[in-house]
Design an enzyme around this catalytic site. Structure first.
Site, PDB file in Angstrom:
ATOM      1  N   SER A 288       0.572  -1.154  -0.024  1.00 45.24           N
ATOM      2  CA  SER A 288      -0.110  -0.026   0.194  1.00 45.24           C
ATOM      3  C   SER A 288       0.702   1.037   0.228  1.00 45.24           C
ATOM      4  CB  SER A 288      -1.131   0.046   1.363  1.00 45.24           C
ATOM      5  OG  SER A 288      -2.061   1.045   0.584  1.00 45.24           O
ATOM      6  N   ASP A 515      -8.954  -4.391  -6.033  1.00 42.34           N
ATOM      7  CA  ASP A 515      -8.489  -4.019  -4.306  1.00 42.34           C
ATOM      8  C   ASP A 515      -9.141  -2.282  -4.375  1.00 42.34           C
ATOM      9  OD1 ASP A 515      -6.513  -2.142  -2.774  1.00 42.34           O
ATOM     10  OD2 ASP A 515      -5.424  -3.651  -3.152  1.00 42.34           O
ATOM     11  N   HIS A 543      -7.438  -6.148  -0.745  1.00 40.46           N
ATOM     12  CA  HIS A 543      -5.603  -4.763  -0.468  1.00 40.46           C
ATOM     13  C   HIS A 543      -4.595  -5.678  -0.377  1.00 40.46           C
ATOM     14  CE1 HIS A 543      -4.082  -1.314  -0.601  1.00 40.46           C
ATOM     15  NE2 HIS A 543      -3.946  -1.157   1.007  1.00 40.46           N
TER      16      HIS A 543
END
Length: 574
Positions: A288, A515, A543
């Protein structure tokens, strides 16, 4: 219900929590986006700079034999995800991040040559130390240093040790040390842990590294339940006051740090740590927001970038408004996947026939909670903002979908307890009413890394049609969240830019097709910008990809870490 384990393998809670408060994505949070510092080079240690070249799309060609710059082609299902119509993934007018000079400036040598004093800490087998870095790389000095917490677990196969593997779970604001000791250091594939010292450091302002302090636990309770979909002028004023109070609290509690929490500075800290650990090149797994940190490192130090895995990639070329709008579309994609699964199940509280009707029923529930918050066993009411947070949190990992179904069923019966617990886990609120500093650190980094998406409530109001089109259910929340940085006490030092990292070793970028927090097109964009990247596609929900149950993705990423071998162009895992 044990919500703490819902996001165990992905680190997505730490990446996402400030999403609804700072209006920036993670990574996760989500979170949450950033851009490198664009200050003028100083006489001692030149700052990262952005060139003024225009007219390039950032799309490299011919990497790895792929006809789309190594970004890979997604199948039709993957291509359906991404930004609303009219939004460009790679902005053609963005500037590019320039690398720093390869030689370490003399005033910084003391930092690069320091010795860490390791001591046992946390779980069995882990050690901790403190790393010293300059608060301001333009003015290094012992009286202006920041002390960063570092942890490691030694490779179990010492004779075949490859070096150190740094990990970062995202945020910004997620504790990498917490992630290392709770998961990566014990849960990464055994072959990886055998060959690498597993290492993490909390970035400046986070966790064990002089954490940003802003509000008390009671004040944070009030902040997170503030209505994020204001219906009238009074509710707009209340939301602005909440943003202003957070900004004042951070200025009062951490004013020394607030101007020096950029991603570019954290990347420079990472290079100091690399040298102190004795590694010639950095080996790294970032998820991320951690992909933005890793890509920034490659852009600043391409000659020192080793095997970098950038999982659930962010796109540094996007503005804050673009990022929030595209993330709204990402959450809508994830919601569609959840609803498709839900209506096929007998226990779906939103019906078992029609997906559109289920979405409508969820919207009706949130509107009812807006008008009359639900009671809970925790003694705190479940407001619309907390309920929305709970729903969005479950979009990060399909493993949380059963808990969401149960929580929604309970809420329909008038009890908000389970949804409140999902929200608390998302925000890292403990049972004693205290919060980690995840949310406030996220705000501090994001507001420094990018100029505000909006400057006034009028700006946010004008954006609502586009955000509602991107996500009828979540768009309004994300539009108003994007206003928060307008009230931040420190001016942004970064702006949207490309990262090319010319001369870097091969880099593995990973994107998940559905995602919610880092839409798949962001991974395609970053892979196209980086001069040596290859994209691995994970056709799935949730995710991040590594450690989420795809044998193909896990094997491919582990092989790259151990051998440097990239997957074939256009590789897609399921």
């Amino acid at each position: 219900m044990d919500t703490s384990r819902l996001f165990r393998t992905t680190g997505t809670v730490v990446a996402a929590a400030a999403l609804l408060v700072s209006g920036c994505s993670s990574n996760g949070v989500s979170s949450p986006s950033s851009a490198a510092t664009a200050s003028t080079s100083g006489p001692l240690s030149p700052s990262p700079s952005l060139d003024s070249e225009h007219g390039r799309s950032g799309e490299a060609v011919g990497r790895g034999g792929s006809d789309d710059g190594g970004a890979g082609r997604a199948d039709g299902r993957a291509r359906e995800t991404g930004a609303p119509d009219g939004w460009s993934t790679v902005n053609r007018t963005t500037t590019a991040l320039h690398p720093l000079p390869p030689a370490v400036p003399a005033p910084l040598r003391g930092y690069y040559e320091q010795r860490l004093r390791w001591r046992p800490c946390g779980a069995s087998g882990f050690e901790c130390a403190t790393l010293r870095v300059p608060l301001d790389y333009e003015r290094p000095g012992a009286d202006r240093d920041v002390r960063l917490g570092v942890s490691r677990k030694r490779a179990t196969d010492g004779p075949r040790r490859l070096g150190s593997l740094l990990v970062n779970p995202g945020g910004p604001g997620g504790s990498a040390i917490g992630y290392l000791q709770a998961y990566a250091g014990i849960g990464y594939p055994g072959a990886v842990r055998a060959r690498y010292d597993m290492v993490a450091f909390d970035p400046r302002g986070v966790g064990r590294s002089e954490p940003v302090r802003c509000l008390t636990g009671r004040e944070m309770d009030a902040h997170v339940r503030t209505d994020q979909t204001p219906d009238d002028a009074a509710e707009k004023r209340s939301l602005v006051r909440a943003y202003e109070k957070l900004a004042r609290g951070c200025q009062r509690g951490s004013g020394r740090l607030l101007g020096h929490l950029s991603t570019a500075e954290a990347a420079r800290d990472m290079d100091v740590l690399r040298a102190v650990l004795g590694d010639r090149k950095l080996t790294y797994v970032g998820a991320s927001y951690g992909t933005f940190l890793g890509a920034t490192y490659a852009g600043l130090f391409p000659g020192r970038a080793g095997r970098l895995v950038l999982d659930a990639a962010m796109d540094p070329s996007l503005s804050a408004e673009q990022m929030n709008l595209e993330q709204a579309a990402g959450f809508e994609t994830a919601l569609t996947a959840f609803m498709t699964d839900c209506v096929r199940r007998a226990d779906c509280p939103l019906g078992t026939d029609d997906r559109a009707e289920a979405v409508s029923l969820l919207g009706d529930l949130l509107h009812r909670v807006d008008a009359r918050p639900l009671r809970t066993e925790e003694g705190r009411a479940l407001t619309e903002s907390l309920a929305t947070t709970a729903v969005m949190s479950a979009m990060y990992d399909e493993g949380a979908w059963p808990a969401l179904r149960s929580g929604l069923a309970e809420a329909i019966r008038g009890d908000g307890t389970e949804l409140l617990r999902l929200s608390d886990a998302f925000y890292e609120r403990s049972d004693n009413g205290t919060y980690s500093n995840l949310m406030v650190a996220n705000q501090a980094v994001n507001c420094l890394d990018l100029p505000p998406a909006f400057h006034s409530p009028a700006d946010a109001s004008q954006s609502l049609p586009a955000f509602r089109k991107a996500s009828p259910l979540f768009g309004e929340t994300l539009a108003w969240a994007a206003l928060s940085c307008a009230y931040w006490p420190v001016e942004a030092t970064g702006r949207p830019h490309r990262i090319e990292a010319r001369g870097a070793a091969p880099i593995l970028v990973v994107g998940t097709t559905r995602d919610p927090a880092t839409p798949y097109r962001w991974a395609r964009s970053l892979a196209a910008q980086l001069s040596s990247a290859r994209l691995l596609t994970y056709d799935g929900d949730g995710h991040t990809a590594y450690g989420r149950g795809s044998e193909c993705a896990d094997r491919t990423i582990t092989t790259y870490l151990l051998t440097g071998q990239l997957p074939a162009p256009d590789t897609t895992c399921t």
